[in-house]
Enzyme design. Sequence first.
Site, PDB file in Angstrom:
ATOM      1  N   LYS A  24       7.587 -46.250  41.752  1.00  0.00           N
ATOM      2  CA  LYS A  24       7.549 -46.987  43.032  1.00  0.00           C
ATOM      3  C   LYS A  24       8.868 -46.801  43.781  1.00  0.00           C
ATOM      4  O   LYS A  24       8.877 -46.389  44.943  1.00  0.00           O
ATOM      5  CB  LYS A  24       7.324 -48.485  42.768  1.00  0.00           C
ATOM      6  CG  LYS A  24       7.595 -49.366  43.977  1.00  0.00           C
ATOM      7  CD  LYS A  24       7.350 -50.831  43.699  1.00  0.00           C
ATOM      8  CE  LYS A  24       8.540 -51.643  43.279  1.00  0.00           C
ATOM      9  NZ  LYS A  24       9.511 -52.007  44.320  1.00  0.00           N
ATOM     10  N   ASN A  25       9.962 -47.101  43.104  1.00  0.00           N
ATOM     11  CA  ASN A  25      11.228 -47.132  43.829  1.00  0.00           C
ATOM     12  C   ASN A  25      11.721 -45.741  44.221  1.00  0.00           C
ATOM     13  O   ASN A  25      12.508 -45.601  45.157  1.00  0.00           O
ATOM     14  CB  ASN A  25      12.281 -47.901  43.019  1.00  0.00           C
ATOM     15  CG  ASN A  25      11.948 -49.389  42.988  1.00  0.00           C
ATOM     16  OD1 ASN A  25      11.140 -49.873  43.787  1.00  0.00           O
ATOM     17  ND2 ASN A  25      12.555 -50.119  42.071  1.00  0.00           N
ATOM     18  N   CYS A 120      10.187 -58.819  47.170  1.00  0.00           N
ATOM     19  CA  CYS A 120      10.077 -59.958  46.262  1.00  0.00           C
ATOM     20  C   CYS A 120      11.193 -60.964  46.471  1.00  0.00           C
ATOM     21  O   CYS A 120      12.353 -60.579  46.695  1.00  0.00           O
ATOM     22  CB  CYS A 120      10.110 -59.460  44.814  1.00  0.00           C
ATOM     23  SG  CYS A 120       8.607 -58.602  44.343  1.00  0.00           S
ATOM     24  N   ARG A 125      19.262 -61.328  48.630  1.00  0.00           N
ATOM     25  CA  ARG A 125      19.046 -59.946  49.061  1.00  0.00           C
ATOM     26  C   ARG A 125      19.660 -59.599  50.429  1.00  0.00           C
ATOM     27  O   ARG A 125      18.953 -59.197  51.372  1.00  0.00           O
ATOM     28  CB  ARG A 125      17.557 -59.595  49.009  1.00  0.00           C
ATOM     29  CG  ARG A 125      16.951 -59.929  47.661  1.00  0.00           C
ATOM     30  CD  ARG A 125      15.638 -59.272  47.414  1.00  0.00           C
ATOM     31  NE  ARG A 125      15.781 -57.892  46.961  1.00  0.00           N
ATOM     32  CZ  ARG A 125      14.755 -57.120  46.602  1.00  0.00           C
ATOM     33  NH1 ARG A 125      13.524 -57.592  46.659  1.00  0.00           N
ATOM     34  NH2 ARG A 125      14.955 -55.895  46.199  1.00  0.00           N
ATOM     35  N   ASP A 307      15.068 -54.900  36.571  1.00  0.00           N
ATOM     36  CA  ASP A 307      13.600 -54.892  36.708  1.00  0.00           C
ATOM     37  C   ASP A 307      12.893 -55.002  35.362  1.00  0.00           C
ATOM     38  O   ASP A 307      11.704 -55.316  35.312  1.00  0.00           O
ATOM     39  CB  ASP A 307      13.136 -53.607  37.413  1.00  0.00           C
ATOM     40  CG  ASP A 307      13.598 -53.555  38.853  1.00  0.00           C
ATOM     41  OD1 ASP A 307      13.991 -54.598  39.393  1.00  0.00           O
ATOM     42  OD2 ASP A 307      13.577 -52.454  39.434  1.00  0.00           O
ATOM     43  N   ARG A 399       1.784 -54.280  43.705  1.00  0.00           N
ATOM     44  CA  ARG A 399       2.801 -53.618  44.530  1.00  0.00           C
ATOM     45  C   ARG A 399       3.530 -52.546  43.737  1.00  0.00           C
ATOM     46  O   ARG A 399       4.110 -51.628  44.314  1.00  0.00           O
ATOM     47  CB  ARG A 399       3.810 -54.644  45.047  1.00  0.00           C
ATOM     48  CG  ARG A 399       3.146 -55.688  45.915  1.00  0.00           C
ATOM     49  CD  ARG A 399       3.940 -56.083  47.110  1.00  0.00           C
ATOM     50  NE  ARG A 399       5.295 -55.607  47.100  1.00  0.00           N
ATOM     51  CZ  ARG A 399       6.357 -56.398  47.146  1.00  0.00           C
ATOM     52  NH1 ARG A 399       6.219 -57.695  47.199  1.00  0.00           N
ATOM     53  NH2 ARG A 399       7.554 -55.875  47.163  1.00  0.00           N
TER      54      ARG A 399
HETATM   55  N1  EPU Z   1      23.601 -56.509  47.673  1.00  0.00           N
HETATM   56  C1  EPU Z   1      24.506 -57.056  48.535  1.00  0.00           C
HETATM   57  N2  EPU Z   1      24.651 -56.492  49.770  1.00  0.00           N
HETATM   58  C2  EPU Z   1      23.926 -55.420  50.157  1.00  0.00           C
HETATM   59  C3  EPU Z   1      22.997 -54.865  49.267  1.00  0.00           C
HETATM   60  C4  EPU Z   1      22.857 -55.418  48.020  1.00  0.00           C
HETATM   61  O1  EPU Z   1      25.180 -58.043  48.220  1.00  0.00           O
HETATM   62  O2  EPU Z   1      24.112 -54.966  51.313  1.00  0.00           O
HETATM   63  C5  EPU Z   1      23.445 -57.092  46.347  1.00  0.00           C
HETATM   64  C6  EPU Z   1      22.032 -57.619  46.070  1.00  0.00           C
HETATM   65  O3  EPU Z   1      21.857 -58.923  46.548  1.00  0.00           O
HETATM   66  C7  EPU Z   1      21.973 -57.522  44.569  1.00  0.00           C
HETATM   67  C8  EPU Z   1      22.806 -56.281  44.251  1.00  0.00           C
HETATM   68  O4  EPU Z   1      23.634 -56.066  45.394  1.00  0.00           O
HETATM   69  O5  EPU Z   1      22.621 -58.651  44.027  1.00  0.00           O
HETATM   70  C9  EPU Z   1      22.025 -55.039  43.977  1.00  0.00           C
HETATM   71  O6  EPU Z   1      21.105 -54.810  45.051  1.00  0.00           O
HETATM   72  P1  EPU Z   1      20.548 -53.348  45.359  1.00  0.00           P
HETATM   73  O7  EPU Z   1      20.868 -53.058  46.778  1.00  0.00           O
HETATM   74  O8  EPU Z   1      21.016 -52.426  44.321  1.00  0.00           O
HETATM   75  O9  EPU Z   1      18.996 -53.585  45.202  1.00  0.00           O
HETATM   76  P2  EPU Z   1      17.843 -53.191  46.202  1.00  0.00           P
HETATM   77  O10 EPU Z   1      18.103 -51.861  46.768  1.00  0.00           O
HETATM   78  O11 EPU Z   1      17.566 -54.337  47.103  1.00  0.00           O
HETATM   79  C10 EPU Z   1      16.427 -51.916  44.419  1.00  0.00           C
HETATM   80  C11 EPU Z   1      15.014 -51.982  43.957  1.00  0.00           C
HETATM   81  C12 EPU Z   1      14.808 -53.241  43.140  1.00  0.00           C
HETATM   82  C13 EPU Z   1      15.777 -53.242  41.962  1.00  0.00           C
HETATM   83  C14 EPU Z   1      17.209 -53.085  42.474  1.00  0.00           C
HETATM   84  C15 EPU Z   1      18.226 -52.958  41.365  1.00  0.00           C
HETATM   85  C16 EPU Z   1      13.772 -50.836  45.659  1.00  0.00           C
HETATM   86  C17 EPU Z   1      12.839 -50.910  46.797  1.00  0.00           C
HETATM   87  N3  EPU Z   1      14.130 -51.983  45.101  1.00  0.00           N
HETATM   88  O12 EPU Z   1      16.611 -53.091  45.213  1.00  0.00           O
HETATM   89  O13 EPU Z   1      13.474 -53.193  42.661  1.00  0.00           O
HETATM   90  O14 EPU Z   1      15.665 -54.455  41.280  1.00  0.00           O
HETATM   91  O15 EPU Z   1      17.297 -51.896  43.302  1.00  0.00           O
HETATM   92  O16 EPU Z   1      17.934 -51.886  40.551  1.00  0.00           O
HETATM   93  O17 EPU Z   1      14.157 -49.758  45.233  1.00  0.00           O
HETATM   94  C18 EPU Z   1      11.497 -54.102  41.840  1.00  0.00           C
HETATM   95  O18 EPU Z   1      11.093 -52.937  41.739  1.00  0.00           O
HETATM   96  O19 EPU Z   1      10.880 -55.087  41.374  1.00  0.00           O
HETATM   97  C19 EPU Z   1      12.737 -54.336  42.545  1.00  0.00           C
HETATM   98  C20 EPU Z   1      13.106 -55.531  42.966  1.00  0.00           C
END
Ligand code: EPU
Length: 421
Positions: A24-25, A120, A125, A307, A399
């Site tokens: 997915k990701n 989610c 976030r 995850d 999803r």
């Molecule tokens: N964060 C910030 N500021 C930002 C961006 C992130 O503070 O501008 C924080 C977030 O709040 C979190 C941490 O940094 O505490 C890591 O967030 P990251 O940006 O790495 O996560 P993401 O890109 O929002 C993706 C996956 C998630 C997975 C995370 C961590 C996608 C679409 N989502 O989220 O997947 O948990 O990386 O590996 O790729 C899932 O598949 O269930 C899922 C939530």
Amino acid sequence: MDRYKLLITGGNPLRGETSVYGGKNTSVAVLPAILLCDEPCTVENLPDIEDVHVMRDMFMLLGAQVKYDAKRRSMTVDPRPVTAFHVSYQYTQRMRASYYLWGALLGRCGQCEVGYPGGCAIGNRPFEQHVKGLRALGAQVDDYGGMIYAKGTLVGADVFFDRITVGGTINVMLAAARAHGNTTIHNAAREPHIVDLANFLNSMGGRVRGAGTDTIRIRGVDYMHGSRYSVIPDQIETGTLMIAAAATHGDVTIRGCIPTHMEALTAKLLEMGVQVTDTDDAIRVRSERPHRAVNLKTQEYPGFPTDLQQPMSAMLTCAQGDSIVMETIFENRFKHLNEMQRMGAKVRIVEQTAIIEGVPDLYGAPVTATDLRAGAALVIAGLMAKGTTEIYEPGFIERGYEHIEEKLRSLGAEISRVDLD
Ligand code: EPU
């Protein structure tokens, strides 16, 4: 409200063979990159899941020509007709990864107007690191009325992330791929799907080096040619199936996966007394004896993935002894454990730490999925429990997990969908 619930009668050890397909990701990162291309592209090995369907809808809204074949797992997109750069909240709230349209549309159209991302509810976030990265490349970014407005001629720059962010790294990679000059991303995320995106960009003629390390260098290119690309298998689906096999004391071989992506989970399962063996593209998980309790802390790749924390902590509720689980990435990822208390789990949650006291058995009960991985965790809990578990709001699970009921049924699980009407 979903109009159906899942019914699971637990106690059957999962046995047999199953396969995993594209992640997915990784799919939701690779697909937007097509917008950067000057010719049609085909992406293969896509999972047949809701997030991929949403991405298809967004391409069509933007004016791309799309041929999607869920059965063959492939999507061919001709991005040449795309001149639109507005995507309303009606679409973007359907998935988190809609924010990759910022980087992709900036690269294609030099501007974007994109609604806030959904996804989610596992924490606050924020996305200020994405905005910081795009601004470093020269975009003017405004955020009001639930929309992100960005525009500008992008010029390569140094981007220093204040914290490691998967989404932020991907967004800046997308924007930098067609910027003028060189971009260096410092403190980049190292997840396998970051490498997959780099490989896809490079397959179109992009110049991305260093993906998989914490420093990624991107030289912007003037033209990107069409490509046919197959996305890597789903690390989290693989892990969820591994945990389900272990949690039910079963014996399952998962084919089509990349075992080296699973090392953090494999190490924990071995520590619990589970047998894990692998070949180049398959993993076999067997478990006969009771499981030992373990402690774990979620971390960025190559650490233990957040995850998989939810499915793993579900399994730990029946391990022998006390386990301590620290969630360091998202602040709201223990909701499944609250639900599982109704099934007999003994858990104390103190801020970002769950203290799990192993119990001999769980018992079926009605529970509600609150997010994708919480849903997967509750499915595992249902498979482990004595009696019948009803899972409400199972739509979250679709999803990210392709045809999960069929897959589990083929391994011997008693799981069915029941209409609420
Ligand atoms: N964060 C910030 N500021 C930002 C961006 C992130 O503070 O501008 C924080 C977030 O709040 C979190 C941490 O940094 O505490 C890591 O967030 P990251 O940006 O790495 O996560 P993401 O890109 O929002 C993706 C996956 C998630 C997975 C995370 C961590 C996608 C679409 N989502 O989220 O997947 O948990 O990386 O590996 O790729 C899932 O598949 O269930 C899922 C939530």
